[in-house]
Design an enzyme around this catalytic site. Structure first.
Site: not given
Ligand code: F6R
Length: 243
Positions: A67, A136, A138, A143
């Site tokens: 990313d 979370n 990811h 996400e």
């Protein structure tokens, strides 16, 4: 899903670096998927040491990073491009033309996603994908969501993620709101996947990914459907798996 639990962060990092070096020894033109973040820092350091000792040759290795922030240029001190140069690439003999990281400043970000996806198809599939995991759930910047998104795309970062990254930017308001990320389908097409995680603060999300429902609400849970995925984590991160 395989599970390897190491004593601590140092052991986990060394083991991950050894696995990367061994994979390159077995396949010198390995296509390697790479993460950024805090977790892989020591893994990269160990890999540089293995390289300096002459045990690994990156000449024919191709890399694809997961990313990059939208709107952040390569030279920005917070870009993942800069992170990779500082922590790995400029210390090893990798060929610059074999390094792939999405361009967060491309004029047309959607087109950049298409270009990146195509490049992965051309050189890939990725032989060995190394992943970190967000609190979370990811992976890359995929996400939590209502659906699994397959290909490279633009992701809106959650406030939890932006809070976690605020330490690098000085304040949450300076953290970009979007990023380009490899999609979950592309990650899942990798031949082998190793997810690294360390520390008690990752224990709950590791438990959810490892034992909870397979759901886009915890994107890492999809890894349980992969035929060769290993969680290489330390004792603290593994501490809630049996509870
Ligand atoms: C970054 C990436 C992210 C991180 C995750 C964990 O390239 O892919 O999924 O792996 O946010 O980050 P750390 O290691 O900083 O906890």
């Amino acid at each position: 899903m395989n599970l390897i639990v190491m004593k601590d962060y140092k052991e986990m990092s060394r083991q991950a670096a050894l696995l990367i070096a061994a994979s390159i020894a077995l396949k010198p033109n390995l296509v390697l998927g790479l993460p950024t973040g805090k977790t892989p820092l020591l893994m990269y350091k160990e890999l540089v040491i293995i390289y300096q000792n002459g045990f690994v040759d990156f000449t024919n290795v191709t890399t694809f990073n997961l990313d990059e922030y939208a709107g952040i240029g390569r030279d920005d001190r917070n870009s993942f491009y800069r992170y990779m140069q500082d922590n790995l690439f400029r210390h090893i003999n990798i060929n610059n033309k074999n390094i792939h990281i999405p361009d967060g400043t491309a004029r047309d970000l959607k087109e950049e996603c298409r270009r990146y996806e195509e490049a992965i198809r051309k050189f890939g599939p990725i032989d060995l994908m190394i992943l970190g995991i967000g609190h979370n759930g990811h992976i890359g910047f995929n996400e939590p969501s209502d659906e699994f998104i397959a290909e490279t795309h633009i992701e809106r970062l959650t406030s939890k993620t932006r809070r976690a990254y605020a330490k690098y930017f000085g304040s949450i308001s300076k953290v970009p709101t979007k990023a380009i990320t490899m999609g979950l389908g592309t990650i899942m097409m990798s031949r082998k996947i190793i997810l690294i995680a360390s520390g008690r603060d990752k224990a709950e999300v590791i438990r959810r990914a490892f034992k909870g429902n397979i759901t886009p609400k915890c994107p890492a849970s999809i890894l349980r459907l992969h035929q060769d995925c290993t969680f290489l984590i330390d004792r603290d991160a593994a501490s809630l798996i049996d509870k």
